[in-house]
Design a protein around this motif. Structure first.
Motif, PDB file in Angstrom:
ATOM      1  N   GLU A  69      44.657  43.705  44.352  1.00 39.47           N
ATOM      2  CA  GLU A  69      43.400  44.374  44.676  1.00 39.47           C
ATOM      3  C   GLU A  69      42.274  43.884  43.766  1.00 39.47           C
ATOM      4  O   GLU A  69      41.154  43.640  44.228  1.00 39.47           O
ATOM      5  CB  GLU A  69      43.570  45.887  44.546  1.00 39.47           C
ATOM      6  CG  GLU A  69      42.334  46.675  44.957  1.00 39.47           C
ATOM      7  CD  GLU A  69      42.550  48.177  44.913  1.00 39.47           C
ATOM      8  OE1 GLU A  69      41.545  48.910  44.900  1.00 39.47           O
ATOM      9  OE2 GLU A  69      43.719  48.616  44.871  1.00 39.47           O
ATOM     10  N   ARG A  70      42.583  43.726  42.473  1.00 43.60           N
ATOM     11  CA  ARG A  70      41.566  43.219  41.550  1.00 43.60           C
ATOM     12  C   ARG A  70      41.154  41.795  41.911  1.00 43.60           C
ATOM     13  O   ARG A  70      39.979  41.443  41.857  1.00 43.60           O
ATOM     14  CB  ARG A  70      42.081  43.254  40.107  1.00 43.60           C
ATOM     15  CG  ARG A  70      42.163  44.625  39.505  1.00 43.60           C
ATOM     16  CD  ARG A  70      42.032  44.602  37.988  1.00 43.60           C
ATOM     17  NE  ARG A  70      42.823  43.559  37.354  1.00 43.60           N
ATOM     18  CZ  ARG A  70      44.105  43.641  37.073  1.00 43.60           C
ATOM     19  NH1 ARG A  70      44.784  44.734  37.385  1.00 43.60           N
ATOM     20  NH2 ARG A  70      44.745  42.650  36.476  1.00 43.60           N
ATOM     21  N   TRP A  71      42.135  40.978  42.282  1.00 47.39           N
ATOM     22  CA  TRP A  71      41.851  39.591  42.654  1.00 47.39           C
ATOM     23  C   TRP A  71      40.963  39.533  43.903  1.00 47.39           C
ATOM     24  O   TRP A  71      39.972  38.808  43.934  1.00 47.39           O
ATOM     25  CB  TRP A  71      43.157  38.845  42.885  1.00 47.39           C
ATOM     26  CG  TRP A  71      43.072  37.587  43.700  1.00 47.39           C
ATOM     27  CD1 TRP A  71      43.657  37.372  44.909  1.00 47.39           C
ATOM     28  CD2 TRP A  71      42.373  36.378  43.381  1.00 47.39           C
ATOM     29  NE1 TRP A  71      43.365  36.108  45.363  1.00 47.39           N
ATOM     30  CE2 TRP A  71      42.584  35.474  44.445  1.00 47.39           C
ATOM     31  CE3 TRP A  71      41.586  35.979  42.302  1.00 47.39           C
ATOM     32  CZ2 TRP A  71      42.038  34.195  44.458  1.00 47.39           C
ATOM     33  CZ3 TRP A  71      41.035  34.697  42.307  1.00 47.39           C
ATOM     34  CH2 TRP A  71      41.268  33.816  43.373  1.00 47.39           C
ATOM     35  N   ARG A  72      41.308  40.307  44.914  1.00 45.38           N
ATOM     36  CA  ARG A  72      40.512  40.283  46.142  1.00 45.38           C
ATOM     37  C   ARG A  72      39.082  40.763  45.880  1.00 45.38           C
ATOM     38  O   ARG A  72      38.114  40.180  46.394  1.00 45.38           O
ATOM     39  CB  ARG A  72      41.182  41.145  47.219  1.00 45.38           C
ATOM     40  CG  ARG A  72      42.541  40.624  47.660  1.00 45.38           C
ATOM     41  CD  ARG A  72      43.081  41.401  48.850  1.00 45.38           C
ATOM     42  NE  ARG A  72      44.489  41.141  49.099  1.00 45.38           N
ATOM     43  CZ  ARG A  72      45.109  41.369  50.237  1.00 45.38           C
ATOM     44  NH1 ARG A  72      44.432  41.901  51.256  1.00 45.38           N
ATOM     45  NH2 ARG A  72      46.402  41.116  50.384  1.00 45.38           N
ATOM     46  N   ASP A  73      38.953  41.808  45.090  1.00 43.90           N
ATOM     47  CA  ASP A  73      37.614  42.303  44.757  1.00 43.90           C
ATOM     48  C   ASP A  73      36.838  41.257  43.968  1.00 43.90           C
ATOM     49  O   ASP A  73      35.623  41.089  44.158  1.00 43.90           O
ATOM     50  CB  ASP A  73      37.711  43.599  43.945  1.00 43.90           C
ATOM     51  CG  ASP A  73      38.146  44.787  44.778  1.00 43.90           C
ATOM     52  OD1 ASP A  73      38.109  44.693  46.028  1.00 43.90           O
ATOM     53  OD2 ASP A  73      38.536  45.812  44.188  1.00 43.90           O
ATOM     54  N   PHE A  74      37.524  40.562  43.071  1.00 45.03           N
ATOM     55  CA  PHE A  74      36.895  39.527  42.251  1.00 45.03           C
ATOM     56  C   PHE A  74      36.346  38.410  43.127  1.00 45.03           C
ATOM     57  O   PHE A  74      35.199  37.982  42.979  1.00 45.03           O
ATOM     58  CB  PHE A  74      37.934  38.984  41.263  1.00 45.03           C
ATOM     59  CG  PHE A  74      37.390  38.054  40.227  1.00 45.03           C
ATOM     60  CD1 PHE A  74      36.781  38.549  39.089  1.00 45.03           C
ATOM     61  CD2 PHE A  74      37.507  36.676  40.370  1.00 45.03           C
ATOM     62  CE1 PHE A  74      36.293  37.691  38.108  1.00 45.03           C
ATOM     63  CE2 PHE A  74      37.016  35.810  39.411  1.00 45.03           C
ATOM     64  CZ  PHE A  74      36.402  36.320  38.273  1.00 45.03           C
ATOM     65  N   ALA A  76      35.734  38.544  46.413  1.00 46.43           N
ATOM     66  CA  ALA A  76      34.710  39.070  47.316  1.00 46.43           C
ATOM     67  C   ALA A  76      33.369  39.201  46.612  1.00 46.43           C
ATOM     68  O   ALA A  76      32.312  38.880  47.190  1.00 46.43           O
ATOM     69  CB  ALA A  76      35.143  40.422  47.870  1.00 46.43           C
ATOM     70  N   THR A  77      33.382  39.659  45.385  1.00 49.16           N
ATOM     71  CA  THR A  77      32.137  39.796  44.627  1.00 49.16           C
ATOM     72  C   THR A  77      31.506  38.442  44.373  1.00 49.16           C
ATOM     73  O   THR A  77      30.274  38.287  44.493  1.00 49.16           O
ATOM     74  CB  THR A  77      32.407  40.508  43.292  1.00 49.16           C
ATOM     75  OG1 THR A  77      32.922  41.815  43.554  1.00 49.16           O
ATOM     76  CG2 THR A  77      31.135  40.635  42.467  1.00 49.16           C
ATOM     77  N   TRP A  99      38.924  33.332  37.165  1.00 51.30           N
ATOM     78  CA  TRP A  99      40.100  34.211  37.132  1.00 51.30           C
ATOM     79  C   TRP A  99      41.192  33.613  36.241  1.00 51.30           C
ATOM     80  O   TRP A  99      41.817  34.317  35.447  1.00 51.30           O
ATOM     81  CB  TRP A  99      40.611  34.417  38.549  1.00 51.30           C
ATOM     82  CG  TRP A  99      41.814  35.295  38.679  1.00 51.30           C
ATOM     83  CD1 TRP A  99      43.116  34.883  38.798  1.00 51.30           C
ATOM     84  CD2 TRP A  99      41.855  36.733  38.736  1.00 51.30           C
ATOM     85  NE1 TRP A  99      43.963  35.966  38.921  1.00 51.30           N
ATOM     86  CE2 TRP A  99      43.211  37.111  38.886  1.00 51.30           C
ATOM     87  CE3 TRP A  99      40.887  37.722  38.687  1.00 51.30           C
ATOM     88  CZ2 TRP A  99      43.614  38.444  38.982  1.00 51.30           C
ATOM     89  CZ3 TRP A  99      41.279  39.050  38.779  1.00 51.30           C
ATOM     90  CH2 TRP A  99      42.625  39.405  38.916  1.00 51.30           C
TER      91      TRP A  99
END
Length: 204
Positions: A69-74, A76-77, A99
């Motif tokens: 979830e953190r990776w996807r948000d990272f 996407a941002t 990352w």
């Protein structure tokens, strides 16, 4: 139907457990970290860990899902700040570079988990496949937004392979600028908007 342990909101103690599990599983490996150690580092009893997560396998999945979830948000941002669709594709490699510098010195947590738990029926394999499918779908969507002609599915596959190759080259091969080199490769195979693409050239 009553909520399961995984459906309920995390208590402060459970959040500590998950935070500690993320750190220990990633840094030391899943197999070398027991529930006793996680409980001790989180300042809770082992019973509390099992009450909230049920089993070590469930805690492993929670750890992977939280990191994912953190990776996807990272990602996407990072790409949301780029106005051009073609450049957004390339920005995924910039996100990977950042990352890896801060979060992924030991490589992909999903791939590491699959290596430690090789039984294909183990749920970590489904979680890993879901993450890779998400990235492939992201590339396919950005390719469509950029209006690139040609075999868009093939191009999405190629971008995914280049991306995942950079992950391995960084963590296993020691190539510290692997993401930057992958970005250059992606830039070379991406057509300019509206132009047909043949993907990576082949030799016969």
């Amino acid at each position: 139907m009553p909520a399961t342990a995984q459906d309920r909101p995390l208590t402060p103690a459970a959040r500590r457990v998950l935070r500690v599990a993320e750190e220990l599983f990633y840094e030391r490996g899943i197999g070398s970290v027991g529930m006793e150690l996680i409980a001790a580092e989180a300042g809770v009893t082992k019973k509390t860990v099992y009450d909230r997560f049920g089993s070590k396998d469930a805690l492993i999945l929670a750890y992977l899902r939280a990191r994912d979830e953190r990776w996807r948000d990272f990602v996407a941002t990072r790409i949301a700040a780029v106005p051009d669709a073609r450049e957004r594709i390339l920005a995924t490699f910039d996100a990977l570079d950042a990352w890896q510098a801060d979060e992924a010195e030991r490589g992909c947590s999903m791939v590491n988990a699959c290596a430690e738990l090789p039984d294909a029926s183990h749920p970590v394999h489904g979680a890993a496949a879901g993450q890779k499918a998400w990235l492939r779908d992201l590339y396919a969507g950005l390719i469509g937004e950029a209006g690139m002609a040609g075999d868009q599915g093939m191009l999405a596959d190629q971008l995914l392979i280049v991306h995942e190759g950079a992950v391995v080259a960084f963590s296993v091969g020691g190539i510290r600028d692997a993401a930057a080199k992958a970005r250059a490769t992606a830039d070379a195979i991406l057509p300019r908007t509206g132009l047909p693409t043949t993907g990576i050239p082949t030799t016969g």
